[in-house]
Design a protein around this motif. Structure first.
Motif, PDB file in Angstrom:
ATOM      1  N   ARG A 148       0.906  -1.259  -0.145  1.00  0.00           N
ATOM      2  CA  ARG A 148       0.036  -0.029  -0.034  1.00  0.00           C
ATOM      3  C   ARG A 148       0.734   1.345   0.053  1.00  0.00           C
ATOM      4  NH1 ARG A 148      -3.288  -3.050   3.540  1.00  0.00           N
ATOM      5  NH2 ARG A 148      -2.068  -2.048   5.489  1.00  0.00           N
ATOM      6  N   LEU A 149       2.037   1.181   0.762  1.00  0.00           N
ATOM      7  CA  LEU A 149       2.955   2.448   0.919  1.00  0.00           C
ATOM      8  C   LEU A 149       3.553   2.601  -0.453  1.00  0.00           C
ATOM      9  CD1 LEU A 149       4.156   1.976   4.485  1.00  0.00           C
ATOM     10  CD2 LEU A 149       2.852   3.690   3.663  1.00  0.00           C
ATOM     11  N   ILE A 150       4.008   1.650  -1.158  1.00  0.00           N
ATOM     12  CA  ILE A 150       4.456   1.615  -2.556  1.00  0.00           C
ATOM     13  C   ILE A 150       3.524   2.214  -3.669  1.00  0.00           C
ATOM     14  CG2 ILE A 150       5.596   0.513  -4.432  1.00  0.00           C
ATOM     15  CD1 ILE A 150       6.674  -1.527  -2.375  1.00  0.00           C
ATOM     16  N   ASP A 151       2.452   1.785  -3.442  1.00  0.00           N
ATOM     17  CA  ASP A 151       1.409   2.011  -4.589  1.00  0.00           C
ATOM     18  C   ASP A 151       0.945   3.675  -4.199  1.00  0.00           C
ATOM     19  OD1 ASP A 151       1.412  -0.104  -5.637  1.00  0.00           O
ATOM     20  OD2 ASP A 151      -0.098  -1.113  -4.668  1.00  0.00           O
ATOM     21  N   GLU A 152       0.771   4.059  -2.948  1.00  0.00           N
ATOM     22  CA  GLU A 152       0.019   5.253  -2.482  1.00  0.00           C
ATOM     23  C   GLU A 152       1.141   6.515  -2.076  1.00  0.00           C
ATOM     24  OE1 GLU A 152      -2.848   4.176   0.629  1.00  0.00           O
ATOM     25  OE2 GLU A 152      -3.704   2.680  -0.767  1.00  0.00           O
ATOM     26  N   THR A 153       2.267   6.227  -1.742  1.00  0.00           N
ATOM     27  CA  THR A 153       3.115   7.169  -1.478  1.00  0.00           C
ATOM     28  C   THR A 153       4.275   7.019  -2.458  1.00  0.00           C
ATOM     29  OG1 THR A 153       4.444   6.002   0.182  1.00  0.00           O
ATOM     30  CG2 THR A 153       2.367   6.803   0.890  1.00  0.00           C
ATOM     31  N   ASP A 154       5.341   8.065  -2.058  1.00  0.00           N
ATOM     32  CA  ASP A 154       6.604   8.389  -2.647  1.00  0.00           C
ATOM     33  C   ASP A 154       7.853   8.182  -1.740  1.00  0.00           C
ATOM     34  OD1 ASP A 154       5.636   8.423  -5.396  1.00  0.00           O
ATOM     35  OD2 ASP A 154       5.178  10.351  -5.010  1.00  0.00           O
ATOM     36  N   LYS A 155       7.508   7.555  -0.695  1.00  0.00           N
ATOM     37  CA  LYS A 155       8.297   7.470   0.568  1.00  0.00           C
ATOM     38  C   LYS A 155       9.472   6.383   0.201  1.00  0.00           C
ATOM     39  CE  LYS A 155       5.006   7.727   4.365  1.00  0.00           C
ATOM     40  NZ  LYS A 155       5.462   9.000   4.681  1.00  0.00           N
ATOM     41  N   PRO A 156      10.521   6.796   0.590  1.00  0.00           N
ATOM     42  CA  PRO A 156      11.653   5.892   0.284  1.00  0.00           C
ATOM     43  C   PRO A 156      11.649   4.414   0.758  1.00  0.00           C
ATOM     44  CG  PRO A 156      12.602   7.661   1.940  1.00  0.00           C
ATOM     45  CD  PRO A 156      11.142   7.686   1.326  1.00  0.00           C
ATOM     46  N   MET A 157      12.219   3.657   0.114  1.00  0.00           N
ATOM     47  CA  MET A 157      12.097   1.981   0.459  1.00  0.00           C
ATOM     48  C   MET A 157      12.700   1.938   1.879  1.00  0.00           C
ATOM     49  SD  MET A 157      10.384   0.535  -1.905  1.00  0.00           S
ATOM     50  CE  MET A 157      10.119   0.760  -3.600  1.00  0.00           C
ATOM     51  N   VAL A 158      13.484   2.406   2.413  1.00  0.00           N
ATOM     52  CA  VAL A 158      14.050   2.243   3.738  1.00  0.00           C
ATOM     53  C   VAL A 158      13.174   2.904   4.784  1.00  0.00           C
ATOM     54  CG1 VAL A 158      15.642   3.097   5.470  1.00  0.00           C
ATOM     55  CG2 VAL A 158      16.596   2.701   3.056  1.00  0.00           C
ATOM     56  N   GLU A 159      12.349   3.722   4.508  1.00  0.00           N
ATOM     57  CA  GLU A 159      11.341   4.238   5.456  1.00  0.00           C
ATOM     58  C   GLU A 159      10.171   3.288   5.157  1.00  0.00           C
ATOM     59  OE1 GLU A 159       8.479   8.096   6.150  1.00  0.00           O
ATOM     60  OE2 GLU A 159      10.169   8.325   4.562  1.00  0.00           O
ATOM     61  N   ILE A 160       9.566   2.673   3.944  1.00  0.00           N
ATOM     62  CA  ILE A 160       8.755   1.905   4.015  1.00  0.00           C
ATOM     63  C   ILE A 160       8.800   0.697   4.759  1.00  0.00           C
ATOM     64  CG2 ILE A 160       7.555   0.357   2.337  1.00  0.00           C
ATOM     65  CD1 ILE A 160       7.509   2.610   0.379  1.00  0.00           C
ATOM     66  N   ALA A 161      10.129   0.277   4.464  1.00  0.00           N
ATOM     67  CA  ALA A 161      10.481  -1.022   5.377  1.00  0.00           C
ATOM     68  C   ALA A 161      10.193  -0.949   6.911  1.00  0.00           C
ATOM     69  CB  ALA A 161      11.733  -1.467   4.815  1.00  0.00           C
ATOM     70  N   THR A 185      11.487  -2.229  -5.704  1.00  0.00           N
ATOM     71  CA  THR A 185      11.724  -1.132  -6.576  1.00  0.00           C
ATOM     72  C   THR A 185      11.272  -1.475  -8.012  1.00  0.00           C
ATOM     73  OG1 THR A 185      13.855  -0.616  -5.745  1.00  0.00           O
ATOM     74  CG2 THR A 185      13.492   0.005  -7.849  1.00  0.00           C
ATOM     75  N   GLU A 186      11.111  -2.631  -8.379  1.00  0.00           N
ATOM     76  CA  GLU A 186      10.568  -3.147  -9.800  1.00  0.00           C
ATOM     77  C   GLU A 186       8.960  -2.733  -9.662  1.00  0.00           C
ATOM     78  OE1 GLU A 186      13.422  -6.557 -11.273  1.00  0.00           O
ATOM     79  OE2 GLU A 186      11.860  -6.793  -9.944  1.00  0.00           O
ATOM     80  N   ILE A 187       8.358  -2.899  -8.657  1.00  0.00           N
ATOM     81  CA  ILE A 187       6.846  -2.562  -8.382  1.00  0.00           C
ATOM     82  C   ILE A 187       6.711  -1.347  -8.714  1.00  0.00           C
ATOM     83  CG2 ILE A 187       4.896  -2.549  -6.917  1.00  0.00           C
ATOM     84  CD1 ILE A 187       5.439  -5.382  -7.903  1.00  0.00           C
ATOM     85  N   ARG A 188       7.589  -0.428  -7.932  1.00  0.00           N
ATOM     86  CA  ARG A 188       7.393   1.106  -8.007  1.00  0.00           C
ATOM     87  C   ARG A 188       7.522   1.764  -9.217  1.00  0.00           C
ATOM     88  NH1 ARG A 188       9.258   4.892  -3.249  1.00  0.00           N
ATOM     89  NH2 ARG A 188       7.103   4.585  -2.591  1.00  0.00           N
ATOM     90  N   ARG A 189       8.815   0.969  -9.974  1.00  0.00           N
ATOM     91  CA  ARG A 189       9.112   1.440 -11.290  1.00  0.00           C
ATOM     92  C   ARG A 189       7.724   1.117 -12.342  1.00  0.00           C
ATOM     93  NH1 ARG A 189      13.550  -1.463 -12.201  1.00  0.00           N
ATOM     94  NH2 ARG A 189      14.735  -0.231 -10.899  1.00  0.00           N
ATOM     95  N   GLY A 190       7.378  -0.048 -12.111  1.00  0.00           N
ATOM     96  CA  GLY A 190       6.288  -0.184 -13.089  1.00  0.00           C
ATOM     97  C   GLY A 190       5.319   0.827 -12.817  1.00  0.00           C
ATOM     98  N   ARG A 191       4.796   0.914 -11.562  1.00  0.00           N
ATOM     99  CA  ARG A 191       3.783   1.876 -11.289  1.00  0.00           C
ATOM    100  C   ARG A 191       4.008   3.232 -11.772  1.00  0.00           C
ATOM    101  NH1 ARG A 191       2.561   5.572  -7.258  1.00  0.00           N
ATOM    102  NH2 ARG A 191       4.532   5.353  -6.189  1.00  0.00           N
TER     103      ARG A 191
END
Length: 224
Positions: A148-161, A185-191
């Protein structure tokens, strides 16, 4: 849930040990004075020796004793069953909403203590109602938060983790890739690629491409 006690239907269900009828009626066996669940492993009694009841209480009121093999007190929709389901639901809320198994030092043992039971008992309840362990439920909850965070925000992956409940970025990447077959990262890139394409051409193709597809009005006039 109480079903209409059609004798033929109930008799067929208890002889077949049909699990879909478990908890919906109970069988009293006149020759033994015992009542059972439809899924009882004991050899079924003759149809002429049984009668059916909509609840365990009704069978006991008629003078039958509960079977020690199939344990009617644990049948679906019984008080004990409803109570154990409520415990599992509370445990899931603690896992999903409060991250009860995410923080350092947390464990299934401590979660079980909060619920007033032992680790093994909690594991059995999860297996019965969810067909998964508390740890597996917690892992799925972390992954879902992260997605959800990957899809709905632009937060860095470290913060999402961290927000999702993972102890490290490395662990987050590994579990995510295992579940989705792609890295975060690939999921976000595709989005992002999909979003860019949509913004460039919400109806299909960019402006230049659409212009090339439109007929030239002057050429059309000349042709007439």
């Amino acid at each position: 849930m109480v079903m209409s006690l059609d004798f033929a239907e109930c008799d067929h269900a208890r002889v077949a040990r049909d699990p879909s009828y478990d908890g919906r009626f109970f069988t009293g066996v006149r020759t033994t004075g015992i009542y059972c669940r439809p899924v009882c492993p004991v050899r079924p009694a003759r149809s002429t020796n049984v009668q059916f009841f909509p609840s365990a209480a009704a069978a006991e009121a008629a003078g039958f004793r509960p079977c020690l093999r199939c344990r009617p007190e644990t049948a679906p929709f019984s008080n004990a069953w409803i109570g154990s389901r409520a415990t599992v639901e509370r445990a899931v809320r603690l896992i999903v909403e409060e991250g009860a198994l995410d923080e350092e030092g947390t464990s299934v043992e401590k979660l079980a203590e909060r619920l007033g039971m032992g680790r093994r008992q909690l594991a059995r309840l999860f297996a019965r109602h969810l067909k998964a362990s508390p740890s597996a439920v917690a892992r799925t909850a972390r992954i879902q938060r992260a997605k959800r965070l990957i899809d709905e925000t632009d937060k860095p992956m470290v913060e999402i983790a961290v927000l999702a409940g993972f102890g490290s970025l490395r662990r987050f990447n590994a579990v995510f890739a295992e579940v989705y077959g792609r890295t975060p990262t690939e999921i976000r890139r595709g989005r992002r690629s999909s979003r860019i394409r949509h913004e460039a051409d919400p109806v299909g193709g960019n402006k230049n491409e659409r212009a090339r597809r439109l007929p030239n009005r002057s050429e059309g006039i000349a042709a007439r």
